[in-house]
Design a protein around this motif. Sequence first.
Motif, PDB file in Angstrom:
ATOM      1  N   TRP A  66       0.725  -1.308   0.076  1.00  0.00           N
ATOM      2  CA  TRP A  66       0.420   0.436  -0.202  1.00  0.00           C
ATOM      3  C   TRP A  66       0.833   1.755   0.509  1.00  0.00           C
ATOM      4  N   LYS A  67       1.763   1.383   0.564  1.00  0.00           N
ATOM      5  CA  LYS A  67       2.693   2.434   0.227  1.00  0.00           C
ATOM      6  C   LYS A  67       3.386   2.482  -1.183  1.00  0.00           C
ATOM      7  N   CYS A  68       3.502   0.976  -1.965  1.00  0.00           N
ATOM      8  CA  CYS A  68       3.881   1.711  -3.141  1.00  0.00           C
ATOM      9  C   CYS A  68       2.731   2.837  -3.433  1.00  0.00           C
ATOM     10  N   ALA A  69       1.829   2.216  -3.292  1.00  0.00           N
ATOM     11  CA  ALA A  69       0.663   2.676  -4.310  1.00  0.00           C
ATOM     12  C   ALA A  69       0.473   4.090  -3.847  1.00  0.00           C
ATOM     13  N   PHE A  70       0.525   4.898  -2.746  1.00  0.00           N
ATOM     14  CA  PHE A  70      -0.004   6.068  -2.122  1.00  0.00           C
ATOM     15  C   PHE A  70       1.102   6.256  -2.708  1.00  0.00           C
ATOM     16  N   MET A  71       2.899   6.338  -2.646  1.00  0.00           N
ATOM     17  CA  MET A  71       3.260   6.630  -3.328  1.00  0.00           C
ATOM     18  C   MET A  71       3.276   7.534  -5.173  1.00  0.00           C
ATOM     19  N   LYS A  72       3.321   6.017  -5.776  1.00  0.00           N
ATOM     20  CA  LYS A  72       2.571   6.867  -7.066  1.00  0.00           C
ATOM     21  C   LYS A  72       1.265   7.764  -6.492  1.00  0.00           C
ATOM     22  N   HIS A  76       4.916  10.456  -7.271  1.00  0.00           N
ATOM     23  CA  HIS A  76       6.656  10.461  -6.992  1.00  0.00           C
ATOM     24  C   HIS A  76       6.748   9.423  -8.274  1.00  0.00           C
ATOM     25  N   LYS A  77       7.837   8.892  -8.952  1.00  0.00           N
ATOM     26  CA  LYS A  77       8.295   8.124 -10.068  1.00  0.00           C
ATOM     27  C   LYS A  77       8.376   6.618  -9.208  1.00  0.00           C
TER      28      LYS A  77
END
Length: 124
Positions: A66-72, A76-77
């Motif tokens: 989920w952290k990756c999804a929210f960073m996107k 964030h690239k």
Amino acid sequence: MRLTRTITETNRAELMAALKAAPIGATFELVDDPRTLAQNKLMWALLNEVSAQLEQGGERYEPEDWKCAFMKAAGHKLRFMPALDGDGVVALGYRSSKLNKEEFSDLIETIYSQGLQRGVVFPA
């Protein structure tokens, strides 16, 4: 020898002594933490709530996912490279440890906003 400590008033002298005693040729690195411990603690609490309450595409995901999804979602690239076995790709990037305090704050606000839009109930 590797010595990693957070500098405090009580250990400053100890750390100075360790620096003075270090052999010539040793490496010294002083890093200012780009985010606060409170920010990091809050982010993981929010991500755990999202992970416990939401599904995406019929699946449950770990807080790190989920952290990756929210960073996107926060702008964030992400980069990709071919998988070593030639089957698909591997996602690269999305390291929250590289964010400064403002970027980290934006990420937390994105988690709140996106989570609330999807019905996540965050504790007060």
